[in-house]
Structures are given as structure tokens and as C-alpha cells.
Design an enzyme around this catalytic site. Structure first.
Site, PDB file in Angstrom:
ATOM      1  N   LYS A  88       0.462   2.487   4.457  1.00  0.00           N
ATOM      2  CA  LYS A  88       0.217   1.792   3.186  1.00  0.00           C
ATOM      3  C   LYS A  88      -0.189   0.365   3.487  1.00  0.00           C
ATOM      4  O   LYS A  88       0.493  -0.335   4.248  1.00  0.00           O
ATOM      5  CB  LYS A  88       1.514   1.819   2.356  1.00  0.00           C
ATOM      6  CG  LYS A  88       1.361   1.208   0.989  1.00  0.00           C
ATOM      7  CD  LYS A  88       0.891   2.235  -0.024  1.00  0.00           C
ATOM      8  CE  LYS A  88       0.319   1.618  -1.265  1.00  0.00           C
ATOM      9  NZ  LYS A  88      -1.088   1.181  -1.158  1.00  0.00           N
ATOM     10  N   LYS A 112       7.037  -5.763   6.097  1.00  0.00           N
ATOM     11  CA  LYS A 112       7.069  -6.052   4.659  1.00  0.00           C
ATOM     12  C   LYS A 112       7.415  -4.783   3.888  1.00  0.00           C
ATOM     13  O   LYS A 112       8.291  -4.773   3.017  1.00  0.00           O
ATOM     14  CB  LYS A 112       5.693  -6.567   4.233  1.00  0.00           C
ATOM     15  CG  LYS A 112       5.601  -6.906   2.766  1.00  0.00           C
ATOM     16  CD  LYS A 112       4.184  -7.216   2.340  1.00  0.00           C
ATOM     17  CE  LYS A 112       3.520  -8.236   3.239  1.00  0.00           C
ATOM     18  NZ  LYS A 112       2.277  -8.743   2.682  1.00  0.00           N
ATOM     19  N   LYS A 124      -3.639  -1.475   7.424  1.00  0.00           N
ATOM     20  CA  LYS A 124      -4.536  -2.416   6.758  1.00  0.00           C
ATOM     21  C   LYS A 124      -5.967  -2.030   7.124  1.00  0.00           C
ATOM     22  O   LYS A 124      -6.183  -1.391   8.152  1.00  0.00           O
ATOM     23  CB  LYS A 124      -4.248  -3.860   7.219  1.00  0.00           C
ATOM     24  CG  LYS A 124      -4.752  -4.920   6.283  1.00  0.00           C
ATOM     25  CD  LYS A 124      -3.836  -5.137   5.085  1.00  0.00           C
ATOM     26  CE  LYS A 124      -4.421  -6.086   4.096  1.00  0.00           C
ATOM     27  NZ  LYS A 124      -3.457  -6.475   3.051  1.00  0.00           N
ATOM     28  N   GLY A 163      -5.895  -2.926  -2.781  1.00  0.00           N
ATOM     29  CA  GLY A 163      -6.792  -4.075  -2.712  1.00  0.00           C
ATOM     30  C   GLY A 163      -6.245  -5.186  -1.831  1.00  0.00           C
ATOM     31  O   GLY A 163      -5.116  -5.126  -1.345  1.00  0.00           O
ATOM     32  N   ASP A 164      -7.049  -6.187  -1.618  1.00  0.00           N
ATOM     33  CA  ASP A 164      -6.664  -7.435  -0.940  1.00  0.00           C
ATOM     34  C   ASP A 164      -7.813  -8.392  -1.257  1.00  0.00           C
ATOM     35  O   ASP A 164      -8.529  -8.176  -2.254  1.00  0.00           O
ATOM     36  CB  ASP A 164      -6.502  -7.207   0.569  1.00  0.00           C
ATOM     37  CG  ASP A 164      -5.838  -8.394   1.284  1.00  0.00           C
ATOM     38  OD1 ASP A 164      -4.611  -8.509   1.247  1.00  0.00           O
ATOM     39  OD2 ASP A 164      -6.555  -9.244   1.863  1.00  0.00           O
ATOM     40  N   THR A 207       2.143  -9.237  -7.190  1.00  0.00           N
ATOM     41  CA  THR A 207       2.324 -10.120  -6.025  1.00  0.00           C
ATOM     42  C   THR A 207       2.673 -11.534  -6.497  1.00  0.00           C
ATOM     43  O   THR A 207       3.610 -12.165  -5.982  1.00  0.00           O
ATOM     44  CB  THR A 207       1.059 -10.121  -5.140  1.00  0.00           C
ATOM     45  OG1 THR A 207       0.699  -8.762  -4.876  1.00  0.00           O
ATOM     46  CG2 THR A 207       1.299 -10.846  -3.840  1.00  0.00           C
ATOM     47  N   ASN A 238      -6.435 -13.015  -7.509  1.00  0.00           N
ATOM     48  CA  ASN A 238      -5.389 -12.215  -8.142  1.00  0.00           C
ATOM     49  C   ASN A 238      -3.989 -12.824  -7.961  1.00  0.00           C
ATOM     50  O   ASN A 238      -3.251 -12.999  -8.932  1.00  0.00           O
ATOM     51  CB  ASN A 238      -5.441 -10.786  -7.568  1.00  0.00           C
ATOM     52  CG  ASN A 238      -4.258  -9.959  -8.014  1.00  0.00           C
ATOM     53  OD1 ASN A 238      -3.242  -9.890  -7.331  1.00  0.00           O
ATOM     54  ND2 ASN A 238      -4.365  -9.357  -9.178  1.00  0.00           N
ATOM     55  N   SER A 381       2.985  -1.090  -5.699  1.00  0.00           N
ATOM     56  CA  SER A 381       2.117  -0.003  -5.223  1.00  0.00           C
ATOM     57  C   SER A 381       2.972   1.231  -4.936  1.00  0.00           C
ATOM     58  O   SER A 381       2.579   2.358  -5.251  1.00  0.00           O
ATOM     59  CB  SER A 381       1.386  -0.416  -3.949  1.00  0.00           C
ATOM     60  OG  SER A 381       0.245  -1.175  -4.263  1.00  0.00           O
TER      61      SER A 381
HETATM   62  P1  NDP Z   1      -8.644 -12.586  -4.098  1.00  0.00           P
HETATM   63  O1  NDP Z   1      -9.875 -12.112  -3.426  1.00  0.00           O
HETATM   64  O2  NDP Z   1      -8.371 -12.168  -5.485  1.00  0.00           O
HETATM   65  O3  NDP Z   1      -8.542 -14.175  -4.045  1.00  0.00           O
HETATM   66  C1  NDP Z   1      -8.570 -14.848  -2.834  1.00  0.00           C
HETATM   67  C2  NDP Z   1      -8.535 -16.328  -3.125  1.00  0.00           C
HETATM   68  O4  NDP Z   1      -8.331 -17.041  -1.915  1.00  0.00           O
HETATM   69  C3  NDP Z   1      -9.837 -16.837  -3.712  1.00  0.00           C
HETATM   70  O5  NDP Z   1      -9.575 -17.909  -4.559  1.00  0.00           O
HETATM   71  C4  NDP Z   1     -10.595 -17.276  -2.473  1.00  0.00           C
HETATM   72  O6  NDP Z   1     -11.591 -18.252  -2.705  1.00  0.00           O
HETATM   73  C5  NDP Z   1      -9.471 -17.884  -1.678  1.00  0.00           C
HETATM   74  N1  NDP Z   1      -9.832 -17.860  -0.262  1.00  0.00           N
HETATM   75  C6  NDP Z   1     -10.100 -16.791   0.497  1.00  0.00           C
HETATM   76  N2  NDP Z   1     -10.431 -17.173   1.732  1.00  0.00           N
HETATM   77  C7  NDP Z   1     -10.367 -18.515   1.733  1.00  0.00           C
HETATM   78  C8  NDP Z   1     -10.588 -19.506   2.714  1.00  0.00           C
HETATM   79  N3  NDP Z   1     -10.948 -19.176   3.963  1.00  0.00           N
HETATM   80  N4  NDP Z   1     -10.407 -20.818   2.338  1.00  0.00           N
HETATM   81  C9  NDP Z   1     -10.047 -21.149   1.090  1.00  0.00           C
HETATM   82  N5  NDP Z   1      -9.834 -20.247   0.119  1.00  0.00           N
HETATM   83  C10 NDP Z   1      -9.987 -18.965   0.446  1.00  0.00           C
HETATM   84  O7  NDP Z   1      -7.447 -12.127  -3.121  1.00  0.00           O
HETATM   85  P2  NDP Z   1      -5.903 -11.999  -3.454  1.00  0.00           P
HETATM   86  O8  NDP Z   1      -5.500 -13.005  -4.468  1.00  0.00           O
HETATM   87  O9  NDP Z   1      -5.620 -10.578  -3.700  1.00  0.00           O
HETATM   88  O10 NDP Z   1      -5.257 -12.345  -2.035  1.00  0.00           O
HETATM   89  C11 NDP Z   1      -4.858 -13.662  -1.684  1.00  0.00           C
HETATM   90  C12 NDP Z   1      -3.864 -13.605  -0.531  1.00  0.00           C
HETATM   91  O11 NDP Z   1      -2.722 -12.830  -0.926  1.00  0.00           O
HETATM   92  C13 NDP Z   1      -4.373 -12.948   0.753  1.00  0.00           C
HETATM   93  O12 NDP Z   1      -3.753 -13.562   1.861  1.00  0.00           O
HETATM   94  C14 NDP Z   1      -3.852 -11.520   0.633  1.00  0.00           C
HETATM   95  O13 NDP Z   1      -3.731 -10.884   1.894  1.00  0.00           O
HETATM   96  C15 NDP Z   1      -2.482 -11.802   0.026  1.00  0.00           C
HETATM   97  N6  NDP Z   1      -1.855 -10.670  -0.644  1.00  0.00           N
HETATM   98  C16 NDP Z   1      -2.466 -10.051  -1.704  1.00  0.00           C
HETATM   99  C17 NDP Z   1      -1.843  -9.013  -2.344  1.00  0.00           C
HETATM  100  C18 NDP Z   1      -2.408  -8.398  -3.576  1.00  0.00           C
HETATM  101  O14 NDP Z   1      -1.676  -7.625  -4.205  1.00  0.00           O
HETATM  102  N7  NDP Z   1      -3.624  -8.706  -3.978  1.00  0.00           N
HETATM  103  C19 NDP Z   1      -0.552  -8.474  -1.856  1.00  0.00           C
HETATM  104  C20 NDP Z   1       0.047  -9.249  -0.792  1.00  0.00           C
HETATM  105  C21 NDP Z   1      -0.617 -10.281  -0.201  1.00  0.00           C
HETATM  106  P3  NDP Z   1     -13.128 -17.809  -2.592  1.00  0.00           P
HETATM  107  O15 NDP Z   1     -13.395 -17.074  -3.864  1.00  0.00           O
HETATM  108  O16 NDP Z   1     -13.886 -19.075  -2.486  1.00  0.00           O
HETATM  109  O17 NDP Z   1     -13.270 -16.948  -1.367  1.00  0.00           O
END
Ligand code: NDP
Length: 448
Positions: A88, A112, A124, A163-164, A207, A238, A381
Site C-alpha cells: 500500500k 507508517k 510506493k 495518490g501523492d 492527511t 491536497n 485509505s
Molecule cells: P499535491 O500535488 O496536491 O501538492 C503538492 C504541493 O507541494 C504543491 O503545492 C506543490 O507546488 C508543492 N511542491 C511540490 N514539490 C515542491 C518543491 N520541490 N518545492 C516547493 N513546493 C513543492 O501533493 P500532496 O498535497 O498530496 O502531497 C504533499 C506532501 O504530502 C508530499 O510529501 C506527499 O508525499 C505527502 N503525503 C501526501 C498524502 C496524501 O494523502 N496526498 C499522504 C501522506 C503524505 P507546485 O504545484 O508548484 O509543484
């Protein structure tokens, strides 16, 4: 020493995989007192077996853009460990994705998922494809081509992606649709699905909500709370959006958002409706937020001070890094602490650099490492998988209550384990040991 030996092996076997080595080093360091106390882990070669994935698939994805030009991307799925249940873990579509990033995320996911107490293994996947600026039709064709390879490796009882970064409801829809066609079966092979065809209420919010619930647990243990407190949040995807939503709900004041272009500080507090309109409806950038809100100030990354992220220079009581790995440097950590920050809860995966993590631990603030603080996403999930298996959807209140309980239990388990090892405020130690124990025991029970 056992942990040092394994770390040396990983460093020499994978010198290029910086993020993977960082994640392994953090965990092995935290496990040291347990490994000293209990020789059964070394006897059963648990670390040697854990640091190598059970299976990794690396494939090319060939698709055509809207002009008919053929494009080629790289794809991965890394199935790390399935001692506790089906593999997962999410899929990330972002140009920075490489084997090291997918491996670090998959490795973290093992522990986790174990912490949630649900039956899920760790995996992943992802691709260096960038959905930004692509048309819906291009994203669909890419997702279909990705699934043409991935479908043979996944299944509702085998491996269940989600997703991620860069993979939201749209991408999951296209991926699921292709899978269904290829295997001719409607099964719960993805989580984060649309509510109308098998998704779970609260998955979208899980999250972010979970990170705030975790912060509340850490603070309540010290007789503190978030009400009326200024909070900083990075990211605008997200996790960031639903962290901000929950912060407002509990009476806190979230004042920042960011993306890869820059950050916004809104002294009046982030207007959630405007943020959702820009990000979820229009698919815009946070610069647009600043253009539409007088009290907001936008700073471009070009103007960030060397080695810092401007989000963390805004004084706050609690910080919620919700963008990406290593987005909070040791310098950022020092600035946060100097400005009186009392709590850091990680919504993103491994957002604090090793030096930043050490600074938070040394200062003994409430520090919730990602594998504990952001486990709410994968926990819901797991609840989505249970609903799919029973063909019976649960109410928002029921899922949210279960999420709340899971986050409370993760905090309790991590802090009790930290106390058992005489370092009661160190949740890095507590979460890693608690997650590891559950997986390692399952591996011992099941033989090699
Ligand atoms: P999204 O794609 O919805 O959003 C990602 C956000 O982070 C965007 O605002 C993006 O900006 C920014 N970002 C990504 N890369 C960079 C970078 N190199 N520098 C600055 N900003 C950056 O992803 P999520 O919100 O789903 O995921 C965010 C984090 O949370 C990740 O680390 C993910 O692994 C973690 N996570 C997510 C889960 C989930 O349920 N979605 C569960 C557990 C962990 P931009 O649009 O400019 O790229």
C-alpha cells in the site's frame, strides 16, 4: 554494531540514492536502543531483509501529446514489504521523481502503515511525468499508458496504490478506468477514488486533518492547544489545503501557503474559500491568491534568502510542512525556534532535513515526524479498502471519528515507546521503534 553495519552496506550499495539513504539512516539511528536490547532482530536478519524491497519494477511509458508527438517517461513501482498486508502506498507524478525518491517513500511507508495498526504493507510508485500544463486528454493518455504496464503488478489483495504529489482524483480516475478494462473486474485496487465509484468520505481531507489531530495530541500532552494560535503551512496541494481547513475548524489561524514558485503570507489568515477556488477549481497558482487578496504578500523563490524557505521565517506557534521532502533546512529550523515555534507536525514526507530534525529534538518542542503525523491519509485509505470489501460506505462522521482515534493511538503508541526507551519527548525514536516492532515480528512469525 548491527545498525551501523547495515547503514554502511546501504551507503556503499546505493551511493547515488541520497533520499533513500537519508530515510534508512533516520530509522536505523532511532532503532539502535531496541536492537541492542533485543538480539532476535539481528538473528533473523530483519534489517538486511527490510532495506531491500521485495520487488521493484522500472518501466517506460510511451504516450502521444495533443500534437501527436510521441513522448517517453520513466515509471516505477517499488513493493517494499508485505508482512502486514497487501502492499500500500501512493503514486507520485513529478519531474523530480527518480529511483531514490520512490525508494525512500516506499521504505517510510512500511513503518507508517504499521503504525496505523491496520493490515497494510509498504510500497510506493510514480513517474517523472509532470501533469502541470498538460490537457486532460494528455493526462488520460499518459495514465492509460502507465497502467498498461502497472496492471500486472497490482490487485485488491496484492498491491493497492493511491495518490501523492501530482496524482489526484483525475489521475486516479483514469488509472482505475484503464485497470478495470485490462483485467475486466471492478475491484478496490486504488484508494482515493471518486465517492460515486467506491471512494471513502474523508479520504481527501485525511492527511491534513490527521496532521492537525496529531499536533493537538502532542500539545494536549503538554496542556497546550492550537486555539487562537498563528500557524504556518507550506504547500498548497491536497495536504496543505485540508491542514488549513482543520486549523480554522479548531480555532487556529493559518497564515501561509507556498508552491514551487514562492510563498504567500496573509496576516489576516488564509482565505480557504479563495484558496480552494484557485487550486481545486481553476488549477491556478498561489501567486493568483496574492493578486486577489489585499492582505496577502507574495515572495518569489528567487527572493528567498540562501538556504532558507521564506514560509519558515514567518513567526508562528506551530508549523505544518506540507509540500515535499527536505523543504525545511537546519537554518529554517533555527529561525522557527528563535521565533518561538513550539510545535512542528509534518504533513509532507520527510520535509525536515536531518539537521532540522535534530534541532527540533534538541529543543524538545512538540515534533511529529511524518511517518506518525501524516499517517492519517493511508489510514483512511485502509478504511476505504474495508468499505470496498464490504460494499458498504460509511458516513463522514464515522470515518472522521475513526481517523481521530487512529491519530490518537499513533501518538499514544509513539510516546509510550519513546518513554520506554527513556527519551519521552522523542517521537522520532518512538514512532520508528513502534512501527518497526510490528513489522519485524510479523516477518519473524512468517519465516524467511
Ligand atoms: P499535491 O500535488 O496536491 O501538492 C503538492 C504541493 O507541494 C504543491 O503545492 C506543490 O507546488 C508543492 N511542491 C511540490 N514539490 C515542491 C518543491 N520541490 N518545492 C516547493 N513546493 C513543492 O501533493 P500532496 O498535497 O498530496 O502531497 C504533499 C506532501 O504530502 C508530499 O510529501 C506527499 O508525499 C505527502 N503525503 C501526501 C498524502 C496524501 O494523502 N496526498 C499522504 C501522506 C503524505 P507546485 O504545484 O508548484 O509543484
Amino acid at each position: 554494531m548491527y545498525a551501523d553495519r547495515i547503514l554502511k552496506h546501504v551507503e556503499s550499495a546505493y551511493p547515488q540514492q541520497v533520499e533513500f539513504r537519508q530515510a534508512v539512516a533516520e530509522i536505523l539511528h532511532a532503532l539502535t536502543p531496541l536492537l541492542k536490547k533485543e538480539p532476535k532482530y539481528e538473528k533473523n536478519a530483519i534489517l538486511e531483509r527490510l532495506v531491500e524491497p521485495n520487488r521493484q519494477v522500472f518501466f517506460k511509458i510511451v504516450w502521444a501529446d495533443d500534437k501527436g508527438k510521441v513522448q517517453v517517461n520513466r515509471g516505477w513501482r517499488i513493493q517494499f514489504n508485505n508482512a502486514l498486508g497487501p502492499y500500500k502506498g501512493g503514486l507520485r507524478f513529478h519531474p523530480s521523481v527518480n529511483a531514490s525518491i520512490v525508494k525512500f517513500l516506499g521504505f517510510e511507508q512500511i513503518f507508517k502503515n504499521a503504525l496505523t495498526t491496520l493490515n497494510m504493507g509498504g510500497a510506493k510508485g510514480g513517474s517523472d511525468f509532470d501533469p502541470k500544463g498538460k490537457s486532460d486528454a494528455e493526462v488520460m493518455r499518459f495514465c492509460q499508458a502507465y497502467m498498461d504496464e502497472l496492471y500486472r503488478h497490482i490487485g485488491a489483495l496484492k498491491d493497492v496504490p493511491a495518490g501523492d504529489i501530482g496524482v489526484g482524483a483525475r489521475e486516479i480516475g483514469y488509472l482505475f478506468g484503464r485497470y478495470k478494462k485490462l483485467v475486466d473486474s471492478f475491484e478496490g485496487v486504488f484508494t482515493g477514488k471518486n465517492l460515486d465509484w467506491g471512494g471513502s468520505l474523508v479520504r481527501k481531507e485525511a492527511t491534513g486533518y490527521g496532521a492537525v489531530y496529531f499536533a493537538q495530541e502532542m500539545l494536549e500532552a503538554r496542556k497546550e492547544g492550537l486555539e487562537g494560535k498563528i500557524c504556518t503551512v507550506s504547500g498548497s496541494g491536497n495536504v496543505a489545503i485540508y491542514t488549513i481547513e482543520k486549523l480554522w475548524q479548531v480555532g487556529a489561524i493559518p497564515v501561509t501557503i507556498s508552491d514551487s514558485g514562492g510563498c504567500v503570507y496573509d496576516k489576516e489568515g488564509i482565505n480557504l474559500e479563495l484558496l480552494k477556488e484557485i487550486k481545486e477549481v481553476r488549477g491556478g497558482r498561489i501567486e493568483d491568491y496574492a493578486k486577489n487578496k489585499k492582505s496577502a504578500v507574495y515572495t518569489s523563490v528567487k527572493d528567498y534568502k540562501e538556504g532558507t524557505n521564506a514560509v519558515w521565517s514567518v513567526p508562528c506557534f506551530a508549523a505544518f510542512p506540507c509540500a515535499t521532502q527536505n523543504e525545511l533546512s537546519v537554518l529554517d529550523a533555527k529561525i522557527l525556534l528563535q521565533n518561538g515555534c513550539k510545535c512542528v507536525a509534518e504533513g509532507a514526507n520527510m520535509p525536515s532535513s536531518p539537521g532540522a530534525m535534530q534541532a527540533f529534538l534538541k529543543a524538545k518542542i512538540c515534533y511529529g515526524p511524518s511517518k506518525a503525523a501524516n499517517a492519517g491519509g493511508v489510514a483512511v485509505s485502509g478504511l476505504e479498502m474495508a468499505q470496498n470489501a464490504s460494499l458498504h460506505p460509511w458516513s463522514f462522521e464515522m470515518v472522521d471519528q475513526k481517523l481521530r482515534t487512529i491519530m490518537r493511538d499513533i501518538f499514544a503508541n509513539s510516546s509510550q515507546t519513546a518513554a520506554e526507551f527513556k527519551d519521552p519527548t522523542n517521537l522520532v525514536l518512538g514512532a520508528n521503534i513502534a512501527g518497526f516492532r510490528r513489522v519485524a515480528q510479523a516477518m519473524i512469525d512468517q519465516g524467511y
